[in-house]
Each structure stands twice: as C-alpha cells, then as structure tokens.
Design a protein around this motif. Structure first.
Motif, PDB file in Angstrom:
ATOM      1  N   GLU A  24       0.822  -1.202   0.000  1.00 51.86           N
ATOM      2  CA  GLU A  24       0.000   0.000   0.000  1.00 51.86           C
ATOM      3  C   GLU A  24       0.858   1.256   0.000  1.00 51.86           C
ATOM      4  O   GLU A  24       2.037   1.219   0.313  1.00 51.86           O
ATOM      5  CB  GLU A  24      -0.926  -0.018   1.211  1.00 51.86           C
ATOM      6  N   ALA A  25       0.248   2.374  -0.350  1.00 45.82           N
ATOM      7  CA  ALA A  25       0.972   3.642  -0.414  1.00 45.82           C
ATOM      8  C   ALA A  25       1.328   4.115   0.993  1.00 45.82           C
ATOM      9  O   ALA A  25       0.651   3.815   1.963  1.00 45.82           O
ATOM     10  CB  ALA A  25       0.112   4.684  -1.113  1.00 45.82           C
ATOM     11  N   MET A  26       2.399   4.862   1.068  1.00 43.33           N
ATOM     12  CA  MET A  26       2.872   5.391   2.347  1.00 43.33           C
ATOM     13  C   MET A  26       1.964   6.519   2.812  1.00 43.33           C
ATOM     14  O   MET A  26       1.606   7.401   2.038  1.00 43.33           O
ATOM     15  CB  MET A  26       4.297   5.908   2.164  1.00 43.33           C
ATOM     16  N   ASP A  27       1.604   6.510   4.094  1.00 45.02           N
ATOM     17  CA  ASP A  27       0.754   7.532   4.677  1.00 45.02           C
ATOM     18  C   ASP A  27       1.634   8.676   5.188  1.00 45.02           C
ATOM     19  O   ASP A  27       1.974   8.728   6.362  1.00 45.02           O
ATOM     20  CB  ASP A  27      -0.080   6.938   5.807  1.00 45.02           C
ATOM     21  N   ALA A  28       2.045   9.533   4.255  1.00 41.07           N
ATOM     22  CA  ALA A  28       2.885  10.678   4.606  1.00 41.07           C
ATOM     23  C   ALA A  28       2.605  11.800   3.616  1.00 41.07           C
ATOM     24  O   ALA A  28       2.273  11.553   2.469  1.00 41.07           O
ATOM     25  CB  ALA A  28       4.353  10.301   4.561  1.00 41.07           C
ATOM     26  N   LYS A  29       2.737  13.028   4.084  1.00 40.95           N
ATOM     27  CA  LYS A  29       2.573  14.202   3.226  1.00 40.95           C
ATOM     28  C   LYS A  29       3.934  14.861   3.062  1.00 40.95           C
ATOM     29  O   LYS A  29       4.594  15.185   4.037  1.00 40.95           O
ATOM     30  CB  LYS A  29       1.638  15.207   3.880  1.00 40.95           C
ATOM     31  N   VAL A  30       4.351  15.037   1.812  1.00 36.63           N
ATOM     32  CA  VAL A  30       5.600  15.724   1.516  1.00 36.63           C
ATOM     33  C   VAL A  30       5.249  17.135   1.068  1.00 36.63           C
ATOM     34  O   VAL A  30       4.478  17.308   0.118  1.00 36.63           O
ATOM     35  CB  VAL A  30       6.395  14.992   0.415  1.00 36.63           C
ATOM     36  N   SER A  31       5.782  18.138   1.765  1.00 41.87           N
ATOM     37  CA  SER A  31       5.526  19.510   1.353  1.00 41.87           C
ATOM     38  C   SER A  31       6.838  20.145   0.892  1.00 41.87           C
ATOM     39  O   SER A  31       7.892  19.937   1.500  1.00 41.87           O
ATOM     40  CB  SER A  31       4.880  20.328   2.473  1.00 41.87           C
ATOM     41  N   LEU A  32       6.744  20.881  -0.194  1.00 42.03           N
ATOM     42  CA  LEU A  32       7.884  21.572  -0.799  1.00 42.03           C
ATOM     43  C   LEU A  32       7.594  23.061  -0.728  1.00 42.03           C
ATOM     44  O   LEU A  32       6.725  23.556  -1.442  1.00 42.03           O
ATOM     45  CB  LEU A  32       8.053  21.130  -2.257  1.00 42.03           C
ATOM     46  N   ARG A  33       8.292  23.773   0.159  1.00 39.67           N
ATOM     47  CA  ARG A  33       8.044  25.191   0.348  1.00 39.67           C
ATOM     48  C   ARG A  33       9.338  25.949   0.490  1.00 39.67           C
ATOM     49  O   ARG A  33      10.173  25.578   1.307  1.00 39.67           O
ATOM     50  CB  ARG A  33       7.223  25.403   1.610  1.00 39.67           C
ATOM     51  N   GLY A  34       9.509  26.991  -0.290  1.00 37.94           N
ATOM     52  CA  GLY A  34      10.729  27.789  -0.202  1.00 37.94           C
ATOM     53  C   GLY A  34      11.935  26.941  -0.541  1.00 37.94           C
ATOM     54  O   GLY A  34      12.064  26.434  -1.644  1.00 37.94           O
ATOM     55  N   SER A  35      12.808  26.746   0.440  1.00 36.68           N
ATOM     56  CA  SER A  35      13.983  25.903   0.238  1.00 36.68           C
ATOM     57  C   SER A  35      13.885  24.616   1.052  1.00 36.68           C
ATOM     58  O   SER A  35      14.852  23.882   1.166  1.00 36.68           O
ATOM     59  CB  SER A  35      15.254  26.669   0.631  1.00 36.68           C
ATOM     60  N   GLU A  36      12.705  24.341   1.612  1.00 37.95           N
ATOM     61  CA  GLU A  36      12.570  23.215   2.528  1.00 37.95           C
ATOM     62  C   GLU A  36      11.701  22.085   1.974  1.00 37.95           C
ATOM     63  O   GLU A  36      10.647  22.317   1.385  1.00 37.95           O
ATOM     64  CB  GLU A  36      11.971  23.688   3.846  1.00 37.95           C
ATOM     65  N   VAL A  37      12.182  20.869   2.194  1.00 38.51           N
ATOM     66  CA  VAL A  37      11.410  19.663   1.917  1.00 38.51           C
ATOM     67  C   VAL A  37      11.050  19.094   3.281  1.00 38.51           C
ATOM     68  O   VAL A  37      11.925  18.780   4.089  1.00 38.51           O
ATOM     69  CB  VAL A  37      12.223  18.625   1.104  1.00 38.51           C
ATOM     70  N   HIS A  38       9.752  19.009   3.571  1.00 38.14           N
ATOM     71  CA  HIS A  38       9.273  18.588   4.886  1.00 38.14           C
ATOM     72  C   HIS A  38       8.331  17.404   4.720  1.00 38.14           C
ATOM     73  O   HIS A  38       7.500  17.392   3.815  1.00 38.14           O
ATOM     74  CB  HIS A  38       8.549  19.749   5.574  1.00 38.14           C
ATOM     75  N   VAL A  39       8.461  16.426   5.600  1.00 38.49           N
ATOM     76  CA  VAL A  39       7.620  15.231   5.558  1.00 38.49           C
ATOM     77  C   VAL A  39       6.813  15.156   6.845  1.00 38.49           C
ATOM     78  O   VAL A  39       7.373  15.206   7.938  1.00 38.49           O
ATOM     79  CB  VAL A  39       8.463  13.949   5.419  1.00 38.49           C
ATOM     80  N   LYS A  40       5.504  15.029   6.710  1.00 42.04           N
ATOM     81  CA  LYS A  40       4.632  14.819   7.864  1.00 42.04           C
ATOM     82  C   LYS A  40       4.169  13.368   7.806  1.00 42.04           C
ATOM     83  O   LYS A  40       3.474  12.970   6.883  1.00 42.04           O
ATOM     84  CB  LYS A  40       3.443  15.767   7.848  1.00 42.04           C
ATOM     85  N   LEU A  41       4.606  12.587   8.789  1.00 43.88           N
ATOM     86  CA  LEU A  41       4.284  11.168   8.825  1.00 43.88           C
ATOM     87  C   LEU A  41       2.858  10.927   9.269  1.00 43.88           C
ATOM     88  O   LEU A  41       2.333  11.634  10.122  1.00 43.88           O
ATOM     89  CB  LEU A  41       5.221  10.437   9.782  1.00 43.88           C
TER      90      LEU A  41
END
Length: 141
Positions: A24-41
């Motif tokens: 199944e797909a991973m339950d995480a949100k990847v956000s790309l903002r400014g110069s930052e790559v952030h993952v919310k698990l």
C-alpha cells in the motif's frame, strides 16, 4: 546526471533488497516550500529517513525516530540549479515474520520478526536553492 541517477538507483535497490515493503501507499505528506522539503508522517509510522540528491553530486539525508524529517536545501548546500530527487522511507507498525533469518555478522541472527518498510519518492526543480517547479513532484497518499 546519469551518475547521480545510477547512485540513487543503486541505493534504492539495496534498500529494496534488505527490507520488506508494504503493497500500500505510504501515509505521509511531503511539502515543498521555499527551500525546505518537509515530511509529515501518518499515524503508525516511525524511523523515517528523508534523502535528497541533486546536481553537482549534492546529497543530503536526515533521520527522525518519531518526528517529521525535513531538509533545508540552502542550509544543506543544495544551491545549484536543476532537478532534485527525494525519497522517504519509514517503518510501519505492521510486523511480518522473516522467512530466512540470517547471521548478521554482529554475533547473532537477525530477528524472525521485522517491521514492514514503506516508501515514497518524487522530484522537483530548484533555482538557487529555492523550489521553483513542483510539477514533477510525485506524491503517494
């Protein structure tokens, strides 16, 4: 770029060979903002690793046992213009039995049970360390 892709593929293949992945797909949100790559698990995920590779041999990696990993491209030295690739791996709360436990070389045998690994990946274009084009981003929900 070809060398970068082959290094990334070799790493992904090594990871796939040493872990059990969920279908199944991973339950995480990847956000790309400014110069930052952030993952919310999502719930039930832990031990997350975020890695990013890019132009001129750029590579950055961070680990978070229970939190949300993030990498700031500029702080990590990723200021070259070009295409960047990210990968997120984590352990789910699902446990499977290892059918072939092996001697791990550290004086013992691998555990018969292990957590199922999940992953997602994608890419983006950055200009001077700032994420400029998210259209190549691939997200799994």
């Amino acid at each position: 770029m070809r060398r970068l892709l082959s290094v990334w593929m070799a790493g992904a293949m090594t990871l796939a060979a040493t872990a059990v992945f969920a279908n199944e797909a991973m339950d995480a949100k990847v956000s790309l903002r400014g110069s930052e790559v952030h993952v919310k698990l999502g719930a039930g995920l832990s031990n997350a690793t975020l890695s990013i590779s890019g132009p001129n041999g750029f590579y950055a990696k961070t680990f978070s046992e229970h939190g949300s990993p993030s990498i700031d491209l500029i702080k990590a030295g990723g200021t070259a213009n070009g295409h960047y690739i990210y990968e997120v791996t984590a352990a789910s709360s699902e446990i499977v039995t290892n059918a072939n436990p092996m001697d791990n070389g550290r004086g013992g045998v691998d555990s018969a049970d292990e957590f199922v690994a999940v992953s997602t990946s994608g890419g983006f274009f950055a200009n001077g360390g700032i994420i400029a084009d998210r259209t190549s981003q691939k997200e799994e929900n």
